[in-house]
Design an enzyme around this catalytic site. Structure first.
Site, PDB file in Angstrom:
ATOM      1  N   GLY A  71       0.804  -1.218   0.000  1.00  0.00           N
ATOM      2  CA  GLY A  71       0.000   0.000   0.000  1.00  0.00           C
ATOM      3  C   GLY A  71       0.836   1.267   0.000  1.00  0.00           C
ATOM      4  O   GLY A  71       0.485   2.251  -0.660  1.00  0.00           O
ATOM      5  N   THR A  72       1.937   1.269   0.727  1.00  0.00           N
ATOM      6  CA  THR A  72       2.779   2.467   0.797  1.00  0.00           C
ATOM      7  C   THR A  72       3.345   2.815  -0.575  1.00  0.00           C
ATOM      8  O   THR A  72       3.288   3.979  -1.002  1.00  0.00           O
ATOM      9  CB  THR A  72       3.926   2.257   1.802  1.00  0.00           C
ATOM     10  OG1 THR A  72       3.370   2.115   3.119  1.00  0.00           O
ATOM     11  CG2 THR A  72       4.884   3.428   1.789  1.00  0.00           C
ATOM     12  N   ASN A 151      -7.894   3.836   8.818  1.00  0.00           N
ATOM     13  CA  ASN A 151      -7.278   2.665   9.427  1.00  0.00           C
ATOM     14  C   ASN A 151      -7.271   2.690  10.946  1.00  0.00           C
ATOM     15  O   ASN A 151      -7.042   1.666  11.586  1.00  0.00           O
ATOM     16  CB  ASN A 151      -5.835   2.506   8.923  1.00  0.00           C
ATOM     17  CG  ASN A 151      -5.012   3.753   9.183  1.00  0.00           C
ATOM     18  OD1 ASN A 151      -5.334   4.834   8.697  1.00  0.00           O
ATOM     19  ND2 ASN A 151      -3.936   3.626   9.947  1.00  0.00           N
ATOM     20  N   GLN A 179      -7.687  -0.380   3.553  1.00  0.00           N
ATOM     21  CA  GLN A 179      -8.554  -0.929   4.594  1.00  0.00           C
ATOM     22  C   GLN A 179      -9.954  -1.252   4.080  1.00  0.00           C
ATOM     23  O   GLN A 179     -10.759  -1.841   4.799  1.00  0.00           O
ATOM     24  CB  GLN A 179      -8.657   0.052   5.769  1.00  0.00           C
ATOM     25  CG  GLN A 179      -7.402   0.176   6.599  1.00  0.00           C
ATOM     26  CD  GLN A 179      -7.074  -1.073   7.412  1.00  0.00           C
ATOM     27  OE1 GLN A 179      -7.890  -1.978   7.561  1.00  0.00           O
ATOM     28  NE2 GLN A 179      -5.860  -1.139   7.935  1.00  0.00           N
ATOM     29  N   SER A 199      -3.475  -3.542  -0.787  1.00  0.00           N
ATOM     30  CA  SER A 199      -2.395  -4.271  -0.128  1.00  0.00           C
ATOM     31  C   SER A 199      -2.872  -5.673   0.226  1.00  0.00           C
ATOM     32  O   SER A 199      -3.997  -5.857   0.694  1.00  0.00           O
ATOM     33  CB  SER A 199      -1.955  -3.534   1.146  1.00  0.00           C
ATOM     34  OG  SER A 199      -0.896  -4.216   1.773  1.00  0.00           O
ATOM     35  N   HIS A 201      -1.608  -7.914   2.532  1.00  0.00           N
ATOM     36  CA  HIS A 201      -1.524  -8.457   3.891  1.00  0.00           C
ATOM     37  C   HIS A 201      -2.654  -7.978   4.802  1.00  0.00           C
ATOM     38  O   HIS A 201      -2.730  -8.401   5.963  1.00  0.00           O
ATOM     39  CB  HIS A 201      -0.152  -8.162   4.520  1.00  0.00           C
ATOM     40  CG  HIS A 201       0.049  -6.746   4.970  1.00  0.00           C
ATOM     41  ND1 HIS A 201       0.037  -6.377   6.293  1.00  0.00           N
ATOM     42  CD2 HIS A 201       0.297  -5.622   4.270  1.00  0.00           C
ATOM     43  CE1 HIS A 201       0.265  -5.084   6.398  1.00  0.00           C
ATOM     44  NE2 HIS A 201       0.432  -4.600   5.183  1.00  0.00           N
ATOM     45  N   THR A 237      11.916  -6.980 -11.133  1.00  0.00           N
ATOM     46  CA  THR A 237      11.329  -8.308 -11.313  1.00  0.00           C
ATOM     47  C   THR A 237      10.147  -8.495 -10.373  1.00  0.00           C
ATOM     48  O   THR A 237      10.250  -8.244  -9.166  1.00  0.00           O
ATOM     49  CB  THR A 237      12.385  -9.402 -11.033  1.00  0.00           C
ATOM     50  OG1 THR A 237      13.498  -9.207 -11.905  1.00  0.00           O
ATOM     51  CG2 THR A 237      11.803 -10.786 -11.246  1.00  0.00           C
ATOM     52  N   CYS A 327       2.396   1.513  11.540  1.00  0.00           N
ATOM     53  CA  CYS A 327       3.620   2.205  11.132  1.00  0.00           C
ATOM     54  C   CYS A 327       4.080   3.228  12.164  1.00  0.00           C
ATOM     55  O   CYS A 327       5.197   3.714  12.104  1.00  0.00           O
ATOM     56  CB  CYS A 327       3.399   2.898   9.780  1.00  0.00           C
ATOM     57  SG  CYS A 327       2.962   1.760   8.460  1.00  0.00           S
TER      58      CYS A 327
END
Length: 382
Positions: A71-72, A151, A179, A199, A201, A237, A327
């Protein structure tokens, strides 16, 4: 006692089916997808298959989906990519005061380079006002960037209204949907958005995998150079194993979205009910919007008790929670989200975020709520 994990907004455990989908790309299908030999072609075929499946789930064309590291990076790519692609000399961005730092810090960086940023205020429930967005638009506005779901408090922003306003003014609109994915219906072909960040995860996929939807009509300059991957928009890659996991995570979570949201909504109600019974209705405050919110995030303040003290005691009781964004939760700073909501100091200094997920049970929530109540009573007595 088994630990109780109530920090799913920070990250989710990898689903067993996701792990199973990833493993072949560490063993049998290890070829570089850019290689022209059979090993590379086999991996490239799989990568295309994953992109097709994810694009179908999200309602976009496969060519509109760029794989990132999370996401970042997706947020950074959207913001810098739009501003660098702007050929009209426009140097104004509109965002909100409660964005994730993955949006706020890129905006601050652009400010240091001579760009101007308007940070929209929010009310005490964390909701922006569409009138404020409209008032902030200028002739040189080049981008509006806003999160779908906060979030920390779970408030859902009026993305469709903002998007229609942006379209009417021909301003690119970026949405941080990290989120929202897997919690709200997302069809980017129906939503008035130009860019959207995701994202893996947060939906039981692996860390290190993300995606950015970029509408085919949106100009975006690359921010990573050194290869022709991702249609020359993101060199490097591709992390094929993680992308395989991301695709499987979407496949697993989207069909159960409605049932899962009902389940976590019940967890939310149960925790609040037990805390009311044990502590009293007026002994804690729920932060965020009461209706326009995502049920898996529950942000509660216990006035008189410091956030870090409560989190430490919860950890000793093997209950995992958070003070806000993963974070920044390692710092002792008060949440910038709660400060932007202009909540009283005793509320902002005592806030804890509980976030529920697939691995939780009713019994776990009951146990955790009882432990929270016991800790709060003990700390207040001290």
């Amino acid at each position: 006692m088994n630990p109780i994990y109530l920090d799913h907004a920070a990250t989710t455990p990898v689903h067993p089916e996701v792990l199973e989908a990833m493993l072949p790309f560490y063993t049998a299908f290890f070829g570089n997808p850019s290689s022209t030999h059979s090993f590379g072609r086999a991996t490239r075929t799989a990568l295309n298959r994953f992109r097709d499946a994810m694009a179908k789930s999200l309602g976009c064309l496969p060519a509109e989906l760029i794989y990132t590291s999370g996401g970042t990076e997706s947020n950074n790519m959207a913001i810098f990519g739009i501003m660098n692609a702007n050929k009209d000399g426009k140097k104004h961005i509109i965002t909100t005061e409660i964005e994730h730092h993955a949006v706020l810090h890129p905006c601050e960086r652009l400010e240091s380079l001579g760009y101007e940023v308007t940070y929209l205020p929010v009310g005490p429930t964390g909701l922006i006002q569409i009138e404020d967005v409209e008032a902030a638009i200028r002739p040189d506005t080049a981008l509006i960037s806003m999160m779908y779901v906060n979030n920390e408090v779970g408030t859902i922003q009026p993305i469709e209204q903002v998007g229609h306003l942006a379209r009417s003014r021909q301003i690119p609109f970026h949405v941080d949907a990290v989120q929202a994915l897997g919690k709200l219906p997302l069809n980017v072909s129906e939503l008035p958005v130009d860019l959207m960040s995701f994202s893996a995860h947060k939906i039981y996929g692996p860390k290190g995998a993300g995606a950015l939807f970029v509408s085919k009509n949106t100009r975006l300059t690359p921010h990573v150079f050194g290869g022709a991957q991702e249609r020359k928009r993101r060199a490097g890659t591709e992390n094929v194993a993680a992308i395989a996991g991301f695709a499987k995570a979407l496949e697993v979570t989207l069909p159960m979205m409605d049932s899962m949201q009902s389940k976590v909504a019940e967890f939310r109600r149960l925790m609040i009910s037990i805390l009311e019974q044990q502590l009293g209705f007026d002994s804690f405050t729920i932060n965020g919007h009461k209706e326009q919110c995502i049920p898996h995030i529950l942000n509660i303040s216990f006035p008189g008790i410091q956030t870090e003290t409560l989190l430490m005691n919860l950890d000793l009781e093997e209950v995992a929670a958070a003070s806000g964004s993963a974070c920044t939760s390692g710092s002792l700073e008060v949440s910038h989200v709660l400060q932007a909501m202009k909540l009283p100091e005793n509320v902002t200094a005592s806030a804890v975020r509980f976030s529920f997920g697939m691995g939780n049970s009713k019994e776990q929530i009951e146990t955790a709520a009882q432990k929270i109540a016991t800790i709060v009573k003990r700390l207040r007595t001290i």
